[in-house]
Design a protein around this motif. Structure first.
Motif, mmCIF file in Angstrom:
data_model
loop_
_atom_site.group_PDB
_atom_site.id
_atom_site.type_symbol
_atom_site.label_atom_id
_atom_site.label_comp_id
_atom_site.label_asym_id
_atom_site.label_seq_id
_atom_site.Cartn_x
_atom_site.Cartn_y
_atom_site.Cartn_z
ATOM 1 N N TYR A 1 -3.577 2.616 -3.199
ATOM 2 C CA TYR A 1 -4.123 2.854 -1.866
ATOM 3 C C TYR A 1 -4.724 4.262 -1.770
ATOM 4 C CZ TYR A 1 -4.494 2.523 3.204
ATOM 5 O OH TYR A 1 -4.965 2.488 4.486
ATOM 6 N N GLN A 2 -4.175 5.209 -2.523
ATOM 7 C CA GLN A 2 -4.744 6.550 -2.538
ATOM 8 C C GLN A 2 -6.174 6.532 -3.067
ATOM 9 O OE1 GLN A 2 -1.964 8.886 -4.817
ATOM 10 N NE2 GLN A 2 -1.011 9.754 -2.994
ATOM 11 N N ILE B 1 0.806 -1.213 0.000
ATOM 12 C CA ILE B 1 0.000 0.000 0.000
ATOM 13 C C ILE B 1 0.843 1.268 0.000
ATOM 14 C CG2 ILE B 1 -1.920 -1.147 1.160
ATOM 15 C CD1 ILE B 1 -1.060 0.241 3.744
ATOM 16 N N GLY B 2 2.151 1.153 0.093
ATOM 17 C CA GLY B 2 2.985 2.344 0.068
ATOM 18 C C GLY B 2 4.348 2.074 0.672
ATOM 19 N N PRO C 1 1.416 6.626 0.817
ATOM 20 C CA PRO C 1 0.620 5.607 0.127
ATOM 21 C C PRO C 1 0.897 5.604 -1.374
ATOM 22 C CG PRO C 1 -0.747 7.507 0.644
ATOM 23 C CD PRO C 1 0.582 7.735 1.297
ATOM 24 N N ASN C 2 0.780 4.442 -1.988
ATOM 25 C CA ASN C 2 0.920 4.379 -3.441
ATOM 26 C C ASN C 2 -0.418 4.742 -4.102
ATOM 27 O OD1 ASN C 2 -0.673 2.094 -3.113
ATOM 28 N ND2 ASN C 2 1.056 0.681 -3.291
#
Length: 301
Positions: free
Chosen positions: A49-50, A34-35, A45-46
């Motif tokens: 996930y954003q 997720i990041g 966050p990637n």
């Protein structure tokens, strides 16, 4: 002595889930990435996930419009409900409501650009009242609507004739000059006001009920046309019966007088300069007009 982990304690407290594999063995499931965490900067966050966070936020804090403009539209609807019924007599119900809605928005807010109308519509009580209809109020939808209305198809002709039939039969017709700077307007031509406008013009004729104070119909003509020629097409395009016309001397011609005399019609028209047609003796109304306007009129009862 065991080696100290570089992962912060607040992260280590989250333990992986235990899952049973198809072969019967147990394994750890850490989930998807997720990041990343950067020491001294925090968690980043990637993109995936954003999007999840944004969707969760939208579900919890909806941006939907909950406060709709009501008062001005409710008043206008109360005053103009008969207009909607007349539109439904001539147009398909959905098209009639779309025309009516567009008219109310312009009436309540003044001139509104096509690309801004939908915003006014979505923020009005009408978006809730007419939600059962599938029409749209965006730029493309309104462009199509205006094109259809401008083409003067059967529904438009039927609606104009309906307004004429239920009018007070006291109709004023007048021409209006509109300055045009459009390169694509085929009607824009130099007219008699070219010196003052300093540009081409288009001409518009409007028939107006002087008692009920409402427009009945309009026509757009080339900028070089004159009223006494253009009005012939307007009068011949619809059926006027037992109507009293009021026009200025710019409409003075034998053909126009004939059209405004048939089917029990009558007229009051300003005489062209240095020319008078002895239709009927001047009555008291005309004498009063002469004194006030320093001109002369011809009346046919």
């Amino acid at each position: 002595m065991p080696r100290k982990s570089s992962i912060p304690e607040e992260i280590l407290q989250y333990k992986p889930c235990k899952v049973k594999l198809p072969n019967g063995n147990w394994s750890s499931d850490w989930g998807y990435l997720i990041g990343k965490i950067i020491a001294g900067a925090g968690f980043f966050p990637n993109k995936r996930y954003q999007k999840e966070l944004e969707a969760e936020k939208a579900a919890r804090f909806s941006d939907a419009i909950t406060d709709l403009a009501y008062g001005q539209y409710a008043l206008l609807q109360a005053l103009s409900s008969d207009i909607l019924e007349k539109l439904k007599e001539c147009f398909l119900p959905e098209r009639a409501v779309q025309i009516y809605t567009y008219g109310l928005i312009l009436c309540a807010n003044g001139f509104v650009h096509l690309d801004q109308v939908d915003e006014f519509y979505q923020e009005s009580i009408m978006s809730l009242q007419y939600s059962a209809y599938s029409f749209r109020m965006g730029y493309s939808a309104l462009s199509s609507l205006l094109h259809d209305l401008g083409a003067k198809g059967n529904p438009v002709r039927k609606f104009e004739q309906l307004l004429i039939d239920i009018s007070s039969k006291n109709v004023a017709i007048d021409g209006h000059v509109i300055r045009s700077c459009s390169w694509n307007n085929d009607l824009a031509e130099p007219g008699y006001k070219v010196r003052s406008l300093k540009s081409p013009q288009i001409n518009v004729l409007i028939a107006y009920d002087t008692v009920q104070k409402s427009p009945l119909m309009y026509r757009t003509y080339r900028g070089s046309s004159v009223d006494k020629r253009s009005v012939i097409e307007l009068l011949e395009s619809r059926s006027f019966k037992k109507t009293k016309f009021m026009v200025d001397r710019g409409f003075f011609s034998e053909k126009v007088l004939q059209l405004m005399s048939k089917d029990e019609n009558s007229y009051i028209i300003g005489n062209a300069l240095k020319r008078h047609l002895p239709i009927l003796p001047v009555n008291s109304y005309t004498k009063s007009a002469q004194r006030k306007q320093h001109g002369s009129f011809t009346m046919k009862k």
